[in-house]
Design a protein around this motif. Structure first.
Motif, PDB file in Angstrom:
ATOM      1  N   SER A   1       5.188  -0.891   1.979  1.00  0.00           N
ATOM      2  CA  SER A   1       4.658   0.044   0.992  1.00  0.00           C
ATOM      3  C   SER A   1       3.627   0.983   1.607  1.00  0.00           C
ATOM      4  CB  SER A   1       4.027  -0.725  -0.177  1.00  0.00           C
ATOM      5  OG  SER A   1       5.024  -1.368  -0.955  1.00  0.00           O
ATOM      6  N   LYS A   2       3.412   2.106   0.934  1.00  0.00           N
ATOM      7  CA  LYS A   2       2.460   3.116   1.380  1.00  0.00           C
ATOM      8  C   LYS A   2       1.310   3.177   0.380  1.00  0.00           C
ATOM      9  CE  LYS A   2       2.308   7.917   3.043  1.00  0.00           C
ATOM     10  NZ  LYS A   2       3.101   9.141   3.302  1.00  0.00           N
ATOM     11  N   PHE A   3       0.098   3.382   0.889  1.00  0.00           N
ATOM     12  CA  PHE A   3      -1.082   3.266   0.043  1.00  0.00           C
ATOM     13  C   PHE A   3      -1.990   4.489   0.144  1.00  0.00           C
ATOM     14  CE2 PHE A   3       0.500  -0.909   0.869  1.00  0.00           C
ATOM     15  CZ  PHE A   3       0.284  -1.627  -0.293  1.00  0.00           C
ATOM     16  N   PHE A   4      -2.473   4.926  -1.026  1.00  0.00           N
ATOM     17  CA  PHE A   4      -3.479   5.980  -1.108  1.00  0.00           C
ATOM     18  C   PHE A   4      -4.693   5.429  -1.859  1.00  0.00           C
ATOM     19  CE2 PHE A   4       0.456   8.367  -0.655  1.00  0.00           C
ATOM     20  CZ  PHE A   4       0.101   9.363   0.244  1.00  0.00           C
ATOM     21  N   GLY A   5      -5.868   5.695  -1.320  1.00  0.00           N
ATOM     22  CA  GLY A   5      -7.092   5.330  -2.015  1.00  0.00           C
ATOM     23  C   GLY A   5      -7.849   6.585  -2.397  1.00  0.00           C
ATOM     24  N   PHE A   6      -8.328   6.629  -3.639  1.00  0.00           N
ATOM     25  CA  PHE A   6      -9.040   7.810  -4.124  1.00  0.00           C
ATOM     26  C   PHE A   6     -10.422   7.417  -4.642  1.00  0.00           C
ATOM     27  CE2 PHE A   6      -4.468   8.609  -4.994  1.00  0.00           C
ATOM     28  CZ  PHE A   6      -4.278   9.657  -4.100  1.00  0.00           C
ATOM     29  N   ASP A   7     -11.417   8.211  -4.277  1.00  0.00           N
ATOM     30  CA  ASP A   7     -12.783   7.970  -4.743  1.00  0.00           C
ATOM     31  C   ASP A   7     -13.537   9.294  -4.702  1.00  0.00           C
ATOM     32  OD1 ASP A   7     -14.518   5.096  -4.973  1.00  0.00           O
ATOM     33  OD2 ASP A   7     -15.716   6.914  -4.702  1.00  0.00           O
ATOM     34  N   ASN A   8     -14.525   9.443  -5.598  1.00  0.00           N
ATOM     35  CA  ASN A   8     -15.285  10.700  -5.627  1.00  0.00           C
ATOM     36  C   ASN A   8     -16.565  10.649  -4.797  1.00  0.00           C
ATOM     37  OD1 ASN A   8     -17.011   9.146  -7.182  1.00  0.00           O
ATOM     38  ND2 ASN A   8     -16.812  10.364  -9.042  1.00  0.00           N
TER      39      ASN A   8
ATOM     40  N   GLU B   1      -8.093  -1.213  11.353  1.00  0.00           N
ATOM     41  CA  GLU B   1      -7.045  -2.188  11.031  1.00  0.00           C
ATOM     42  C   GLU B   1      -5.670  -1.764  11.534  1.00  0.00           C
ATOM     43  OE1 GLU B   1      -7.044  -5.154   9.178  1.00  0.00           O
ATOM     44  OE2 GLU B   1      -9.226  -5.201   9.118  1.00  0.00           O
ATOM     45  N   GLY B   2      -5.575  -0.572  12.116  1.00  0.00           N
ATOM     46  CA  GLY B   2      -4.286  -0.071  12.589  1.00  0.00           C
ATOM     47  C   GLY B   2      -3.342   0.311  11.474  1.00  0.00           C
ATOM     48  N   LEU B   3      -3.898   0.803  10.372  1.00  0.00           N
ATOM     49  CA  LEU B   3      -3.082   1.098   9.193  1.00  0.00           C
ATOM     50  C   LEU B   3      -3.024   2.583   8.832  1.00  0.00           C
ATOM     51  CD1 LEU B   3      -4.362  -1.816   6.900  1.00  0.00           C
ATOM     52  CD2 LEU B   3      -2.110  -1.677   7.992  1.00  0.00           C
ATOM     53  N   SER B   4      -3.542   3.427   9.693  1.00  0.00           N
ATOM     54  CA  SER B   4      -3.654   4.847   9.359  1.00  0.00           C
ATOM     55  C   SER B   4      -2.323   5.520   9.058  1.00  0.00           C
ATOM     56  CB  SER B   4      -4.359   5.597  10.496  1.00  0.00           C
ATOM     57  OG  SER B   4      -5.682   5.134  10.643  1.00  0.00           O
ATOM     58  N   ASP B   5      -1.231   4.941   9.549  1.00  0.00           N
ATOM     59  CA  ASP B   5       0.079   5.543   9.286  1.00  0.00           C
ATOM     60  C   ASP B   5       0.560   5.269   7.860  1.00  0.00           C
ATOM     61  OD1 ASP B   5       0.257   2.808   9.919  1.00  0.00           O
ATOM     62  OD2 ASP B   5       2.381   3.000  10.445  1.00  0.00           O
ATOM     63  N   ARG B   6       0.032   4.228   7.213  1.00  0.00           N
ATOM     64  CA  ARG B   6       0.479   3.866   5.862  1.00  0.00           C
ATOM     65  C   ARG B   6      -0.632   3.908   4.815  1.00  0.00           C
ATOM     66  NH1 ARG B   6       1.642  -0.850   4.561  1.00  0.00           N
ATOM     67  NH2 ARG B   6       0.843  -2.029   6.340  1.00  0.00           N
ATOM     68  N   VAL B   7      -1.875   4.105   5.256  1.00  0.00           N
ATOM     69  CA  VAL B   7      -3.013   4.079   4.331  1.00  0.00           C
ATOM     70  C   VAL B   7      -3.837   5.348   4.507  1.00  0.00           C
ATOM     71  CG1 VAL B   7      -5.081   2.848   3.617  1.00  0.00           C
ATOM     72  CG2 VAL B   7      -3.093   1.563   4.421  1.00  0.00           C
ATOM     73  N   LYS B   8      -4.013   6.105   3.432  1.00  0.00           N
ATOM     74  CA  LYS B   8      -4.804   7.329   3.470  1.00  0.00           C
ATOM     75  C   LYS B   8      -5.850   7.280   2.352  1.00  0.00           C
ATOM     76  CE  LYS B   8      -2.066   9.177   6.608  1.00  0.00           C
ATOM     77  NZ  LYS B   8      -2.514   9.341   8.009  1.00  0.00           N
ATOM     78  N   PHE B   9      -7.060   7.629   2.696  1.00  0.00           N
ATOM     79  CA  PHE B   9      -8.127   7.691   1.707  1.00  0.00           C
ATOM     80  C   PHE B   9      -8.533   9.148   1.512  1.00  0.00           C
ATOM     81  CE2 PHE B   9      -8.412   3.365   3.394  1.00  0.00           C
ATOM     82  CZ  PHE B   9      -8.390   2.641   2.203  1.00  0.00           C
ATOM     83  N   ILE B  10      -8.556   9.568   0.259  1.00  0.00           N
ATOM     84  CA  ILE B  10      -8.743  10.984  -0.069  1.00  0.00           C
ATOM     85  C   ILE B  10      -9.858  11.134  -1.107  1.00  0.00           C
ATOM     86  CG2 ILE B  10      -7.639  13.035  -1.061  1.00  0.00           C
ATOM     87  CD1 ILE B  10      -4.939  11.833  -0.079  1.00  0.00           C
TER      88      ILE B  10
END
Length: 361
Positions: free
Chosen positions: A207-214, A229-238
């Motif tokens: 699965s692919k993950f996006f995290g959002f916070d203000n 954690e070596g997850l930058s290809d599947r986890v993006k924080f915006i």
């Protein structure tokens, strides 16, 4: 005769009850100051040293941690008096029992509470501002708090996520575990430092993950953690608020201990409805709270209602919202969810500290 003398001389006053209550108050004074000293033990590595090197006196502990013995001496007395560590009279040394060690010194333990000391002491620093808010009705945004709050929140709640998220919370949701295993896109709203997002990403590699916070500093730290954690290809924080996060089809959307903080919870849910896939699910993790006021008169309710006064409610008020607060009832949460357009809502799981809700169209 003064008012104090009148009260003290009243035949209705039970002196035994006074003394019992004073004993409780003195215990609270010790706990409040002990919380600060526990934070020092966490930050200075004093607890970990007692685990790594075994029983020590103040000279030995100071040497191992490169701290000053004169300060360590009373720190040890305080910790033994509070029952956090133990003292061996025969050797005049202090030690940390295994049961306390997993709570105070093991950051990967589901019982770890080190971040809680950061969280509590940082919130104390907001007292002057919040006292004024009682009079003027204004709020205080999350990002205006002392910086220790952000790291402390991540470290404290991460322990619960380690112990429950993959093992029991997600499996309690209808079909979600299977979808995550197969591969879907996930949005973690109000992700903070991204502890919850990263735990899910490690457990579900398809699965692919996006995290959002203000909160921009939190997003920066979350992306650093994903890289570590070596997850930058599947986890993006915006950087994004909860009302306008990117329009992608998400099979699973999560709120970890944050919906009650938001200025407009219903609008956040409305955005979920707009971006949720046809068979998607929303998971809302909230602090444990009673269905009636009286059900919160316990140690957990005491902690969460305090956090609500010092942090959660002020943030919601500052954001222009209804301020659900940490002890919002299931009915109040369902009202916000239904107002946002999700008709299905149920409590799917719980533990002494959390309620886990499942919502969908």
């Amino acid at each position: 005769m003064s008012q104090t003398q009148t009260i003290n001389s009243s035949p209705q006053i039970d002196e035994t009850k006074i003394m019992n209550f004073l004993g409780k108050v003195v215990g609270d004074f010790g706990a409040a100051m002990g919380c600060v000293l526990a934070l020092m033990g966490d930050k200075l590595g004093l607890y970990k040293a007692l685990v790594n090197y075994g029983p020590m006196n103040s000279e030995e502990l100071a040497k191992k941690t490169k701290t000053t013995e004169r300060y360590v001496r009373e720190w040890l007395i305080n910790q033994a008096a509070g029952g956090y560590i133990e003292y061996e009279a025969a050797t005049k040394k202090y030690f940390l029992p295994a049961e306390q060690a997993v709570v105070l010194a093991d950051e990967n333990s589901p019982y770890f509470v080190g971040g809680g000391f950061q969280l509590a002491t940082s919130l104390m620093k907001a007292e002057e501002r919040i006292s004024e808010s009682f009079k003027n009705g204004k709020g205080m945004l999350w990002g205006e708090h002392h910086h220790e709050l952000f790291e402390g929140t991540e470290r404290f709640f991460k322990a619960s996520y380690i112990g429950n998220l993959i093992q029991s919370w997600i499996p309690a949701l209808t079909g979600v575990k299977e979808k995550l295993e197969k591969g879907i896109t996930v949005a973690d709203i109000g992700c903070g430092h991204g502890a919850s997002t990263i735990i899910m990403a490690n457990a579900f590699p398809n699965s692919k993950f996006f995290g959002f916070d203000n909160h921009e500093p939190s997003i920066k730290r979350a992306n650093e953690m994903a890289k570590e954690e070596g997850l930058s290809d599947r986890v993006k924080f915006i950087l994004s608020d909860s009302y306008s996060f990117p329009d992608i089809r998400y099979g699973f959307i999560t709120f970890f201990d944050c919906l009650h903080d938001m200025g407009d919870p219903a609008a956040a849910i409305r955005r979920c409805k707009e971006t949720l896939s046809k068979d998607g699910t929303v998971m809302i993790v909230e602090p444990m709270a009673g269905r009636t006021v009286e059900e919160n008169f316990n140690p957990v309710g005491r902690i969460y209602s305090a956090a609500s006064v010092l942090c959660c409610t002020p943030n919601a008020i500052a954001s222009g919202g209804p301020a659900l607060g940490t002890v919002a009832t299931d009915d109040k949460l369902q009202e916000a969810v239904n107002k946002g357009g999700l008709s299905k809502f149920k409590r799917a799981a719980e533990n002494p500290f959390n309620r886990i809700f499942e919502a969908s169209v």
